[in-house]
Design a protein around this motif. Structure first.
Motif, PDB file in Angstrom:
ATOM      1  N   GLY A  83     122.620  80.817  31.000  1.00 43.51           N
ATOM      2  CA  GLY A  83     122.525  81.960  30.102  1.00 43.51           C
ATOM      3  C   GLY A  83     121.477  81.722  29.031  1.00 43.51           C
ATOM      4  N   GLU A  87     121.482  89.517  26.961  1.00 45.26           N
ATOM      5  CA  GLU A  87     122.881  89.865  27.227  1.00 45.26           C
ATOM      6  C   GLU A  87     123.193  89.874  28.722  1.00 45.26           C
ATOM      7  OE1 GLU A  87     126.632  90.382  26.006  1.00 45.26           O
ATOM      8  OE2 GLU A  87     124.935  90.134  24.663  1.00 45.26           O
ATOM      9  N   ARG A  88     122.200  90.158  29.577  1.00 42.77           N
ATOM     10  CA  ARG A  88     122.440  90.223  31.022  1.00 42.77           C
ATOM     11  C   ARG A  88     122.815  88.871  31.615  1.00 42.77           C
ATOM     12  NH1 ARG A  88     116.971  92.650  32.953  1.00 42.77           N
ATOM     13  NH2 ARG A  88     116.364  91.131  31.403  1.00 42.77           N
ATOM     14  N   THR A  89     122.474  87.787  30.941  1.00 38.14           N
ATOM     15  CA  THR A  89     122.782  86.456  31.475  1.00 38.14           C
ATOM     16  C   THR A  89     124.124  85.930  30.981  1.00 38.14           C
ATOM     17  OG1 THR A  89     121.687  85.247  29.681  1.00 38.14           O
ATOM     18  CG2 THR A  89     120.318  85.885  31.563  1.00 38.14           C
ATOM     19  N   ARG A  90     124.868  86.727  30.259  1.00 36.35           N
ATOM     20  CA  ARG A  90     126.129  86.265  29.671  1.00 36.35           C
ATOM     21  C   ARG A  90     127.355  86.588  30.518  1.00 36.35           C
ATOM     22  NH1 ARG A  90     125.099  85.698  23.586  1.00 36.35           N
ATOM     23  NH2 ARG A  90     122.979  84.928  23.756  1.00 36.35           N
ATOM     24  N   TYR A  91     127.156  87.244  31.653  1.00 34.36           N
ATOM     25  CA  TYR A  91     128.287  87.564  32.516  1.00 34.36           C
ATOM     26  C   TYR A  91     128.690  86.339  33.329  1.00 34.36           C
ATOM     27  CZ  TYR A  91     127.501  92.481  31.448  1.00 34.36           C
ATOM     28  OH  TYR A  91     127.381  93.677  30.804  1.00 34.36           O
ATOM     29  N   PRO A  92     129.968  86.229  33.689  1.00 36.93           N
ATOM     30  CA  PRO A  92     130.419  85.093  34.502  1.00 36.93           C
ATOM     31  C   PRO A  92     129.758  85.105  35.886  1.00 36.93           C
ATOM     32  CG  PRO A  92     132.295  86.365  33.667  1.00 36.93           C
ATOM     33  CD  PRO A  92     131.061  87.113  33.323  1.00 36.93           C
ATOM     34  N   HIS A  94     130.596  85.159  39.068  1.00 37.12           N
ATOM     35  CA  HIS A  94     130.935  86.077  40.151  1.00 37.12           C
ATOM     36  C   HIS A  94     131.050  87.527  39.701  1.00 37.12           C
ATOM     37  CE1 HIS A  94     131.400  82.756  42.899  1.00 37.12           C
ATOM     38  NE2 HIS A  94     132.140  82.139  41.993  1.00 37.12           N
ATOM     39  N   HIS A  95     130.652  87.822  38.490  1.00 36.31           N
ATOM     40  CA  HIS A  95     130.690  89.188  37.970  1.00 36.31           C
ATOM     41  C   HIS A  95     129.548  89.992  38.615  1.00 36.31           C
ATOM     42  CE1 HIS A  95     130.347  92.482  35.089  1.00 36.31           C
ATOM     43  NE2 HIS A  95     131.567  92.163  34.683  1.00 36.31           N
ATOM     44  N   MET A  97     127.590  92.040  37.400  1.00 33.30           N
ATOM     45  CA  MET A  97     126.434  92.178  36.506  1.00 33.30           C
ATOM     46  C   MET A  97     125.743  90.836  36.227  1.00 33.30           C
ATOM     47  SD  MET A  97     126.200  95.415  35.898  1.00 33.30           S
ATOM     48  CE  MET A  97     125.119  95.472  34.483  1.00 33.30           C
ATOM     49  N   PHE A  98     126.230  89.759  36.830  1.00 36.02           N
ATOM     50  CA  PHE A  98     125.648  88.438  36.609  1.00 36.02           C
ATOM     51  C   PHE A  98     124.158  88.461  36.932  1.00 36.02           C
ATOM     52  CE2 PHE A  98     124.371  84.309  38.444  1.00 36.02           C
ATOM     53  CZ  PHE A  98     124.521  83.525  37.323  1.00 36.02           C
ATOM     54  N   ASP A  99     123.363  87.889  36.053  1.00 37.66           N
ATOM     55  CA  ASP A  99     121.915  87.801  36.242  1.00 37.66           C
ATOM     56  C   ASP A  99     121.482  86.405  35.829  1.00 37.66           C
ATOM     57  OD1 ASP A  99     119.251  88.351  36.692  1.00 37.66           O
ATOM     58  OD2 ASP A  99     119.000  89.581  34.900  1.00 37.66           O
TER      59      ASP A  99
END
Length: 127
Positions: A83, A87-92, A94-95, A97-99
């Motif tokens: 991350g 903000e796009r890199t803050r998803y878990p 397997h989410h 929206m994960f980037d």
């Protein structure tokens, strides 16, 4: 624990006149990090100038298929943070929206390569 769960479910269902069936899935085994491999990782990464600031994290109760590898050969599980301020890199992981911040990838390759080379060096010396 299964006996206790069965007792609680049975009691609750009986009080409402309902039947029940408790079915368990085994899930993944627990990841057991090999102590020598933990030492190898820790000592190797501590010696990498560019890897400063790494830290241990508390154990988690999440499932991990890496556990199957550790049942067969000594291993150590680690996570590579990916991350950044975006903000796009803050998803878990397997989410949907994960980037992935791809700038983290060379660090992961460097860590794995360094650990592998140190492992080979120690085993050729008989450490």
């Amino acid at each position: 624990m299964p006996a206790w769960i069965e007792q609680v479910v049975s009691g609750v269902c009986a009080s409402f006149g309902a039947g029940h069936e408790v079915v368990y899935g085994d899930g993944y085994p627990v990841v057991v990090n090999d102590h020598a491999m933990v030492d190898l990782l820790t000592e190797t990464v501590d010696g990498l100038d560019w890897a400063k600031g790494w830290s241990s994290i508390p154990p988690s109760t999440g499932g991990e298929d890496f556990a199957y590898y550790c049942e067969q050969i000594p291993g150590v599980f680690f996570r590579l943070g990916s991350g950044n301020e975006d903000e796009r890199t803050r998803y878990p992981l397997h989410h949907p929206m994960f980037d992935l911040d791809e700038t983290a990838m060379p660090y992961g390759v460097g860590m794995l390569s360094s650990i592998a080379l140190e492992f080979l060096a120690r085993n050729s010396r008989g450490d």
